[in-house]
Design an enzyme around this catalytic site. Structure first.
Site, short mmCIF file in Angstrom:
data_model
loop_
_atom_site.label_atom_id
_atom_site.label_comp_id
_atom_site.label_asym_id
_atom_site.label_seq_id
_atom_site.Cartn_x
_atom_site.Cartn_y
_atom_site.Cartn_z
N SER A 135 0.85 -1.20 0.00
CA SER A 135 0.00 0.00 0.00
C SER A 135 0.88 1.24 0.00
O SER A 135 2.09 1.16 0.24
CB SER A 135 -0.89 0.00 1.25
OG SER A 135 -0.08 0.05 2.42
N ASP A 160 -0.64 -5.88 2.74
CA ASP A 160 -1.39 -4.61 2.70
C ASP A 160 -2.27 -4.50 1.46
O ASP A 160 -3.23 -3.74 1.45
CB ASP A 160 -0.41 -3.42 2.70
CG ASP A 160 0.14 -3.10 4.08
OD1 ASP A 160 0.04 -3.96 4.97
OD2 ASP A 160 0.69 -2.00 4.26
N HIS A 165 5.21 -9.36 41.74
CA HIS A 165 5.05 -8.05 42.37
C HIS A 165 6.40 -7.36 42.48
O HIS A 165 7.38 -8.00 42.83
CB HIS A 165 4.45 -8.21 43.77
CG HIS A 165 4.33 -6.92 44.52
ND1 HIS A 165 3.40 -5.96 44.18
CD2 HIS A 165 5.06 -6.41 45.55
CE1 HIS A 165 3.55 -4.92 44.99
NE2 HIS A 165 4.55 -5.17 45.82
C1 LIG Z 1 5.30 4.55 8.97
C2 LIG Z 1 4.86 3.12 9.11
C3 LIG Z 1 5.15 2.43 10.27
C4 LIG Z 1 4.75 1.11 10.40
N1 LIG Z 1 5.04 0.47 11.58
C5 LIG Z 1 4.64 -0.80 11.74
C6 LIG Z 1 4.94 -1.48 12.95
O1 LIG Z 1 5.56 -0.94 13.87
N2 LIG Z 1 4.52 -2.76 13.09
C7 LIG Z 1 3.83 -3.39 12.11
O2 LIG Z 1 3.44 -4.55 12.29
N3 LIG Z 1 3.52 -2.77 10.94
C8 LIG Z 1 3.93 -1.49 10.75
N4 LIG Z 1 3.65 -0.86 9.57
C9 LIG Z 1 2.92 -1.60 8.52
C10 LIG Z 1 3.86 -2.53 7.74
O3 LIG Z 1 5.00 -1.82 7.33
C11 LIG Z 1 3.13 -3.10 6.53
O4 LIG Z 1 1.94 -3.73 6.96
C12 LIG Z 1 3.95 -4.12 5.76
O5 LIG Z 1 5.21 -3.59 5.46
C13 LIG Z 1 3.24 -4.54 4.46
O6 LIG Z 1 4.01 -5.44 3.72
P1 LIG Z 1 3.61 -5.81 2.22
O7 LIG Z 1 4.50 -6.91 1.77
O8 LIG Z 1 2.15 -6.02 2.12
O9 LIG Z 1 3.92 -4.51 1.37
P2 LIG Z 1 5.33 -3.86 0.91
O10 LIG Z 1 6.44 -4.17 1.84
O11 LIG Z 1 5.02 -2.44 0.63
O12 LIG Z 1 5.65 -4.61 -0.46
C14 LIG Z 1 4.94 -4.38 -1.64
C15 LIG Z 1 5.92 -4.36 -2.80
O13 LIG Z 1 5.20 -4.45 -4.02
C16 LIG Z 1 5.85 -3.63 -4.98
N5 LIG Z 1 4.86 -3.33 -6.03
C17 LIG Z 1 3.72 -2.59 -5.94
N6 LIG Z 1 3.05 -2.59 -7.10
C18 LIG Z 1 3.78 -3.34 -7.96
C19 LIG Z 1 3.61 -3.72 -9.33
N7 LIG Z 1 2.54 -3.35 -10.04
N8 LIG Z 1 4.55 -4.49 -9.90
C20 LIG Z 1 5.64 -4.89 -9.21
N9 LIG Z 1 5.85 -4.58 -7.92
C21 LIG Z 1 4.93 -3.81 -7.30
C22 LIG Z 1 6.29 -2.41 -4.18
O14 LIG Z 1 7.34 -1.72 -4.85
C23 LIG Z 1 6.74 -3.06 -2.87
O15 LIG Z 1 8.12 -3.37 -2.86
C24 LIG Z 1 4.05 0.46 9.36
C25 LIG Z 1 3.78 1.15 8.18
C26 LIG Z 1 4.17 2.46 8.06
C27 LIG Z 1 3.88 3.18 6.78
#
Ligand SMILES: Cc1cc2nc3c(=O)[nH]c(=O)nc-3n(C[C@H](O)[C@H](O)[C@H](O)COP(=O)(O)OP(=O)(O)OC[C@H]3O[C@@H](n4cnc5c(N)ncnc54)[C@H](O)[C@@H]3O)c2cc1C
Ligand SMILES: NC(=O)c1ccc[n+]([C@@H]2O[C@H](COP(=O)([O-])OP(=O)(O)OC[C@H]3O[C@@H](n4cnc5c(N)ncnc54)[C@H](O)[C@@H]3O)[C@@H](O)[C@H]2O)c1
Length: 489
Positions: free
Chosen positions: A144, A317, A454
């Protein structure tokens, strides 16, 4: 265009995609992982890790500035090196990213493709303009991105998001934070503790994802002791100017209409799945009115437009359900195994819900939320709330962290522990304890039979459990402070 044929293609090499890749490879050697942006994952590059690095710096400063009540003092003020703080954040982040790059380096070269992917039909994926992949099964793990509502876009190049803030080389002087959700609360408080002038504006009353209204209003009061937070702000006239952004708002205390200038506007106004331009319609995937695929939570299998099961899966996400790191890796693993062994699908193991916000006090949500419980249960008839206010809790007072509340939800008749919401010191640890109990389907009575040391913050959980037990009519109410528990329990 190069042509490739593969059993499983995974779109996105984030946490969900990497977990899916490892799982799918257990079933077939024929897997391709496509990444359109930078390797390294959102968690390590712009999410969990850099945000926690910034928060750690902020809390260290805050603690140093608040040592006087312990009988110690710093002779002059704590000096914040605005450059050094951001340098540590960037270096720490880069080290976390490097460990992920190393692990991807080990994947066979033929398994990796770089470029934006889009479906051309239900068995073909185009990657940039260089490769056409014919696949048998696909996993959408595209993650996302920050969503910036239209009125905020007037801040132009003064807009920061979680994608860009950690690249700053210096802490700014002032930031208007929009969105007191999880990102906005964590980063807003951290910036304020690091000496940045912060105003945090919300729209719909929410704070840090809290669902329990009583805890929400406690949170608004508590955080306002440190920095300005208006969860239902009236803002207007957002304008970029030569060296910053101007925001007009109604002051929540005086009711006055004010215009203030900030270096930046941080848009922490939610995230949207990266699905636009993916061509889901060409893959025959059924979507809801927000364009998000309909899918089965246990198998992560999407539905097709004919109402049947598809050969496309969705994890992390991208499906917008539980946008948290541990959920992304769990979902990636389930989707990867199922895509790998397709059409022989298995329902993957789903853990009890646990979310933590790294503010101070921290916020933790466990199991069912109050609105979820209230879909089927009536307060006082079907469920009760055990409460504890940390204001007078012994260990919390010792540490001067005596702020916040615990709300524990339990069911009449069964005595089952249903869930909890905490705005409490070190709620990350208390929340884990409660999540483990919830996943074990423990009753309030069973939880009370566990050991409590405690003096600890966990004793506050025991007091809330006792309150819940009494309200569920399983035990008489405590007449006095629990004297056999030790002082301040
Ligand atoms: C500021 C912040 C703090 C956070 N802190 C926490 C925390 O403390 N604890 C926690 O549990 N979660 C936390 N999160 C949430 C967590 O980071 C996400 O839930 C998690 O990283 C999602 O992983 P993902 O693999 O779904 O997405 P991502 O890691 O975003 O991977 C998706 C990948 O798909 C690629 N992509 C997208 N579209 C295409 C396409 N059409 N073709 C090819 N590649 C594509 C992107 O480039 C990306 O590399 C946080 C998020 C944010 C923004
Ligand atoms: N500690 C963690 O686990 C952690 C940390 C950060 C992010 N995350 C994940 O990232 C997700 C996204 O976080 P987020 O904070 O961006 O989203 P969010 O949905 O939690 O919060 C967005 C907030 O912005 C408000 N908002 C929307 N439009 C607005 C406007 N025009 N003006 C003012 N306020 C407005 C919303 O009312 C809401 O309170 C979270 O759901 C969470 O799963 C997790």
């Amino acid at each position: 265009m190069q042509d490739r044929n593969v059993d499983v293609v995974i779109i996105g090499a984030g946490s969900a995609g990497l977990s899916a890749y490892r799982a799918a490879k257990k079933h077939t050697p024929s897997v391709i992982l496509v990444e359109g942006g930078d390797y390294g994952t959102t968690c390590a590059r712009t999410g969990c890790m850099p945000s926690k690095l910034l928060i750690a710096a902020a809390n260290a400063v805050h603690d140093a500035r608040h040592i006087a009540p312990f009988g110690a003092r710093i002779e002059s003020d704590v000096i914040i090196d605005k450059h050094a703080v951001m340098q540590r954040v960037r270096e720490g982040r880069d080290a976390f990213v490097a460990t992920i790059l190393d692990s991807i380096e080990d994947f066979p070269a033929e398994d990796k493709l770089r470029g934006q992917a889009r479906f051309e039909d239900d068995h073909t994926l185009a990657v940039a303009d260089h490769t056409r992949v014919r696949f048998s099964r696909a996993i959408v793990a595209t993650g996302s991105s920050p969503h910036i509502p239209e009125p905020l876009q007037a801040a132009g190049k003064r807009i920061l998001t979680s994608d860009t803030i950690f690249d700053l080389h210096e802490l700014p002087e002032s930031v208007a934070v929009f969105g007191p959700g999880i990102v906005g609360l964590e980063l807003g408080q951290a910036l304020a503790r690091l000496g940045v002038r912060v105003r945090l504006f919300g729209r719909s009353g929410g704070v840090g994802g809290l669902q329990d209204k009583a805890l929400r209003s406690a949170a608004v009061s508590l955080f306002n002791e440190e920095f300005y937070l208006d969860p239902e702000a009236e803002t207007s006239d957002i304008q970029e100017d030569d060296d910053g952004v101007r925001v007009t708002f109604v002051d929540r205390r005086s009711g006055e209409r004010l215009t203030e200038r900030f270096d930046y506007l941080l848009a922490a106004t939610g995230r949207r799945p990266n699905l636009a331009g993916l061509g889901l319609e060409k893959a025959g995937i059924e979507t809801n009115d927000k364009g998000i695929p309909l899918y089965d939570r246990h198998t992560l299998q999407c539905y097709d437009t004919r109402g049947g099961a598809s050969h496309v899966f969705i994890a992390g996400d991208a499906n917008h359900a539980e946008p948290l790191l541990h959920e992304a890796t769990d979902e990636g693993r389930i989707a990867g195994h199922n895509a790998g062994r397709f059409p022989d699908l298995r329902a993957g193991y789903r853990r009890v819900s646990l979310a933590i916000v790294f503010s101070e006090p921290q916020i933790a949500s466990v199991g069912l939320s109050r609105p979820e419980i209230e879909k089927t249960h009536v307060l006082g008839q079907d469920y009760a709330i055990g409460e504890l206010n940390y204001e007078n809790q012994g260990r919390a007072k010792v540490m001067r962290q005596n702020h916040g509340w615990v709300h524990l939800y339990g069911e009449y008749g069964t005595g089952l522990f249903l869930g909890a919401e905490l705005l409490a010191p070190q709620a990350e640890h208390l929340g884990h304890l409660l999540a483990w109990a919830c996943q074990q389907r423990m009753s309030v009575h069973q939880m009370l039979n566990m050991p409590f040391y405690h003096p600890t913050l966990e004793e506050g959980i025991r007091t809330a459990l006792r309150d819940l037990n009494a309200k569920l009519l399983l035990e008489p109410a405590m007449l006095d402070q629990c004297t056999e528990c030790g002082p301040g329990a």
